[in-house]
Design a protein around this motif. Structure first.
Motif, PDB file in Angstrom:
ATOM      1  N   LEU A  73      81.238  15.580  28.633  1.00 42.41           N
ATOM      2  CA  LEU A  73      80.203  15.078  27.743  1.00 42.41           C
ATOM      3  C   LEU A  73      80.428  13.601  27.452  1.00 42.41           C
ATOM      4  N   GLY A 110      77.884  13.160  23.316  1.00 44.01           N
ATOM      5  CA  GLY A 110      77.316  14.442  22.952  1.00 44.01           C
ATOM      6  C   GLY A 110      76.408  15.060  24.000  1.00 44.01           C
ATOM      7  N   LEU A 111      76.111  14.327  25.063  1.00 38.29           N
ATOM      8  CA  LEU A 111      75.256  14.835  26.135  1.00 38.29           C
ATOM      9  C   LEU A 111      76.103  15.270  27.317  1.00 38.29           C
ATOM     10  N   VAL A 112      75.757  16.402  27.895  1.00 40.17           N
ATOM     11  CA  VAL A 112      76.490  16.918  29.049  1.00 40.17           C
ATOM     12  C   VAL A 112      76.118  16.095  30.281  1.00 40.17           C
ATOM     13  N   ILE A 113      77.133  15.491  30.926  1.00 36.39           N
ATOM     14  CA  ILE A 113      76.865  14.726  32.150  1.00 36.39           C
ATOM     15  C   ILE A 113      77.301  15.474  33.401  1.00 36.39           C
TER      16      ILE A 113
END
Length: 155
Positions: free
Chosen positions: A124, A127-130
């Motif tokens: 992440l 906070g965003l899943v990459i």
């Protein structure tokens, strides 16, 4: 006379090659621009379907082998014999990396009994899943899972 003709051809050829490389270097201006890679902060979340156990077949050669380890770009960022619990995510916060391609690897020794095992790896950024993937392993097989991910171009 043949010797002088051969010498003249070699001199002309060398002069053309030298002129070509000198002209080619002059076009680019010769300025050196240094770019500094912006560091990014990521979080790695690993969820195993097993609890850790020490490898009963590991050789004791002075180096302590751990039952669970996480490696980011060739450097160990976490290792433990115990404390990793089945179904509970292991969260590694504030790992600094540069832009570009990277790899997270998980090496573990699951208990001898218990059937097939899996490891869920999530990366992440902000906070965003990459990147995320689940790796499955057969009963009795040591865990050796890797996830490649790309954070984009260096800035």
């Amino acid at each position: 006379m043949k010797f002088l003709l051969t010498l003249a051809v070699w001199i002309v050829t060398a002069a053309i090659v030298l002129f070509f490389f000198a002209y080619r270097g002059a076009e680019k201006g010769g300025e050196y621009v240094r770019t500094i890679a912006k560091e990014r902060e990521i979080t790695v979340e690993i969820t195993p379907t097993f609890s850790t156990a020490k490898d009963p077949f590991a050789l004791d050669v002075g180096e302590k082998t751990k039952g669970f380890s996480v490696i980011l770009d060739g450097k160990k960022v976490f290792e433990a014999d115990e404390g990793v619990t089945k179904g509970v995510p292991l969260v590694l916060n504030a790992l600094n990396i540069s832009g570009g391609k990277h790899e997270v690897a998980v090496n573990a020794v699951p208990p001898a009994e218990g059937g097939a095992n899996a490891v869920r790896i999530k990366v992440l950024e902000g906070g965003l899943v990459i990147a995320e993937d689940t790796k499955w392993f057969e009963d009795g097989q040591d865990i050796s899972a890797a996830l490649m991910f790309d954070t984009g171009k260096e800035q």
